[in-house]
Design an enzyme around this catalytic site. Sequence first.
Site, PDB file in Angstrom:
ATOM      1  N   ASP A  72       0.820  -1.213   0.000  1.00 52.16           N
ATOM      2  CA  ASP A  72       0.000   0.000   0.000  1.00 52.16           C
ATOM      3  C   ASP A  72       0.855   1.266   0.000  1.00 52.16           C
ATOM      4  OD1 ASP A  72      -2.683  -0.627  -0.310  1.00 52.16           O
ATOM      5  OD2 ASP A  72      -2.892  -1.260   1.771  1.00 52.16           O
ATOM      6  N   ASP A 149     -11.562  -8.208  13.790  1.00 52.64           N
ATOM      7  CA  ASP A 149     -10.413  -9.104  13.956  1.00 52.64           C
ATOM      8  C   ASP A 149      -9.852  -8.931  15.365  1.00 52.64           C
ATOM      9  OD1 ASP A 149     -10.599  -9.636  11.277  1.00 52.64           O
ATOM     10  OD2 ASP A 149      -8.840  -8.449  10.689  1.00 52.64           O
ATOM     11  N   ILE A 150      -9.507 -10.037  16.002  1.00 51.64           N
ATOM     12  CA  ILE A 150      -8.916  -9.943  17.344  1.00 51.64           C
ATOM     13  C   ILE A 150      -7.627  -9.128  17.294  1.00 51.64           C
ATOM     14  CG2 ILE A 150      -7.762 -11.296  19.154  1.00 51.64           C
ATOM     15  CD1 ILE A 150      -9.868 -13.458  18.692  1.00 51.64           C
ATOM     16  N   GLU A 151      -6.817  -9.370  16.250  1.00 49.78           N
ATOM     17  CA  GLU A 151      -5.500  -8.740  16.231  1.00 49.78           C
ATOM     18  C   GLU A 151      -5.526  -7.238  16.006  1.00 49.78           C
ATOM     19  OE1 GLU A 151      -3.417 -11.014  13.327  1.00 49.78           O
ATOM     20  OE2 GLU A 151      -4.526 -10.150  11.652  1.00 49.78           O
ATOM     21  N   GLY A 355      13.257 -11.519  -8.189  1.00 45.46           N
ATOM     22  CA  GLY A 355      12.861 -12.734  -7.483  1.00 45.46           C
ATOM     23  C   GLY A 355      14.006 -13.322  -6.686  1.00 45.46           C
ATOM     24  N   CYS A 382      16.633  -6.443 -11.210  1.00 40.36           N
ATOM     25  CA  CYS A 382      17.220  -7.121 -10.065  1.00 40.36           C
ATOM     26  C   CYS A 382      17.598  -8.559 -10.425  1.00 40.36           C
ATOM     27  CB  CYS A 382      16.313  -7.009  -8.850  1.00 40.36           C
ATOM     28  SG  CYS A 382      17.256  -7.131  -7.322  1.00 40.36           S
ATOM     29  N   LEU A 383      16.858  -9.568  -9.972  1.00 43.37           N
ATOM     30  CA  LEU A 383      17.211 -10.929 -10.407  1.00 43.37           C
ATOM     31  C   LEU A 383      17.184 -11.008 -11.933  1.00 43.37           C
ATOM     32  CD1 LEU A 383      17.852 -13.893  -9.671  1.00 43.37           C
ATOM     33  CD2 LEU A 383      15.394 -14.322  -9.696  1.00 43.37           C
ATOM     34  N   HIS A 508      15.582  -1.311  -8.445  1.00 42.73           N
ATOM     35  CA  HIS A 508      14.166  -1.429  -8.830  1.00 42.73           C
ATOM     36  C   HIS A 508      13.614  -0.049  -9.183  1.00 42.73           C
ATOM     37  CE1 HIS A 508      13.355  -5.549  -7.111  1.00 42.73           C
ATOM     38  NE2 HIS A 508      14.470  -5.242  -6.461  1.00 42.73           N
ATOM     39  N   GLU A 510      10.974   0.636 -10.595  1.00 42.35           N
ATOM     40  CA  GLU A 510       9.506   0.666 -10.490  1.00 42.35           C
ATOM     41  C   GLU A 510       9.030   1.297  -9.177  1.00 42.35           C
ATOM     42  OE1 GLU A 510      11.404  -2.025 -10.377  1.00 42.35           O
ATOM     43  OE2 GLU A 510      10.651  -3.562  -8.992  1.00 42.35           O
TER      44      GLU A 510
HETATM   45  N1  GLN Z   1      17.808 -12.866  -5.368  1.00 42.49           N
HETATM   46  C1  GLN Z   1      18.602 -11.786  -5.874  1.00 42.49           C
HETATM   47  C2  GLN Z   1      19.490 -11.174  -4.799  1.00 42.49           C
HETATM   48  O1  GLN Z   1      19.239 -11.342  -3.642  1.00 42.49           O
HETATM   49  C3  GLN Z   1      17.733 -10.719  -6.518  1.00 42.49           C
HETATM   50  C4  GLN Z   1      16.772 -10.050  -5.590  1.00 42.49           C
HETATM   51  C5  GLN Z   1      15.644  -9.335  -6.276  1.00 42.49           C
HETATM   52  O2  GLN Z   1      15.320  -9.609  -7.436  1.00 42.49           O
HETATM   53  N2  GLN Z   1      14.986  -8.429  -5.581  1.00 42.49           N
HETATM   54  O3  GLN Z   1      20.434 -10.507  -5.121  1.00 42.49           O
END
Ligand code: GLN
Length: 540
Positions: A72, A149-151, A355, A382-383, A508, A510
Amino acid sequence: METKYLFVTGGVVSSLGKGIISSSLACLLKARGYRVTIQKFDPYINIDPGTLNPYEHGECYVTVDGHEADLDLGHYERFTNIRTTRANNVTTGRIYQSVIDKERRGDYLGKTVQIIPHITDEIKRNVMALGKTGQYDFVITEIGGVVGDIESLPFLEAVRQLRWELENDCLCIHLTYVPYIAAAKELKTKPTQHSVKELQHLGIQPDVLVLRTEHEVPASVRRKIAQFCNVSPDAVVESRDASSIYKVPMLMHSQHLDEIVLRKVGINPVGEPDLGPWKEFLSRMDSATEKVTIGLVGKYVELQDAYKSINEALFQAATYMGHKLDLRYIHSEKVNPANVDSQLSGLDGVIIAPGFGQRGIEGKFTALEWCRTHDIPTFGICLGMQCMVIEFARNVLGLREANSTEMDHATPDNVIDLMEEQKSIHNMGGTMRLGAYRCDLRQGSRAAAAYGATSVEERHRHRFEFNNDYRARFEAAGMQCVGQNPDTHLVEVVEIPALRWFIGTQYHPEYSSTVLSPSPLFMDFVKNAINYKQEKEQNN
Ligand code: GLN
């Protein structure tokens, strides 16, 4: 003016879009010239969502100051252009951790530590923390979960106390659901009445009700709800399903939500919010007819919230480029050399998703080889960037067993390796390289041209990095390391200049893309995808 605190609670069911309503209200108040921030209180025990699997809560968002946060917060930033921080997202886990730390230090002077008042006081302190900086006219606090919700009880008790203490500088907006029973052709108000009763039972009288619905809620029904819930009739607002979340601020404004809120906290609403640039964005969105087709290769594609910020950054870029976004999700586990052609051909651009871990990784390599050899605009994040490097090492440099040590500890060619500072870390939570870091971009690179700058700041979330020992070999073979951190020399951006658009970022981009200030890199990627599409059409 005194800081005003606006609470947003939810009733009946989850997923009604409290985040979008909070963001839309913030967007309207900001457009009226107020200084606004939004924070989210999540009732779960995790310290932050960084350790959560995306299947649990969708994407993990990252703030500039390196906090792993609820998705969010991404909406808050995209709707308002504000920059959130660690203070904008607090969980039950954080509250308890802080209370327990104080108890161990002896701060409670021998008292019995209890939910009331110690936990609730800690919640209140956190609610007020941003307001106390003096930087904001409005602090909007979204309480996660559903009333009942209890929490969430300690959070709602804190809200009750604050409403009493802050009097007119505070109000509560309750978001509920009004279902339509097709067989009876009727809208049902009972769930809303029950949910408000539950809130009243906890000592909170909502000031404004926002009714989430798929059908129009007629004035007579809104009046009935107002009467049964003790809310003034003009403060019952409907939030009907919209074709885009970015239309919700307009929908709320057309029902005067901003004015109702201002009046209730003692401010006379004068004039209109300045929504010019926002409306301009919506009109581009509505007038776009041509589409641009982007494939997103990732392993969490069954759950679209897992790539929320990427989806939104792509959508914003496509809209600014006058196109409709046709986003296709491609499951990386299902891509193999036999089907890659049918899975990827026809796309105008491909994103290789971020990822963790081995699952689906070979599909990413297969997709990347196809993208590279077919010269289609490709963006690795990233990955995804790390996969670009590994695929290039294997298929261009001939290092057939090249890998990341994340996937293969014993690889002879660790072109992606654990960062030095990570080697002594064993805890999982909050220990990655997180948040905004500077990146210097090589003059003349495509990335620098896209940003129109040779120094940028973007957000990170990773443990592994490009292994600089291999840098010269990559550059000699055509993959350039065009972005690097000025202090640590970590490679942040790679690109293959000989191709149409083939860029990977360790960061990232984004996370920082908003409606009013879209990511330059996403804009350039989508622009090149559109060019490629037009080129294909001309050649046909
Ligand atoms: N798994 C990879 C790392 O830890 C990339 C992480 C990701 O894509 N946010 O470097």
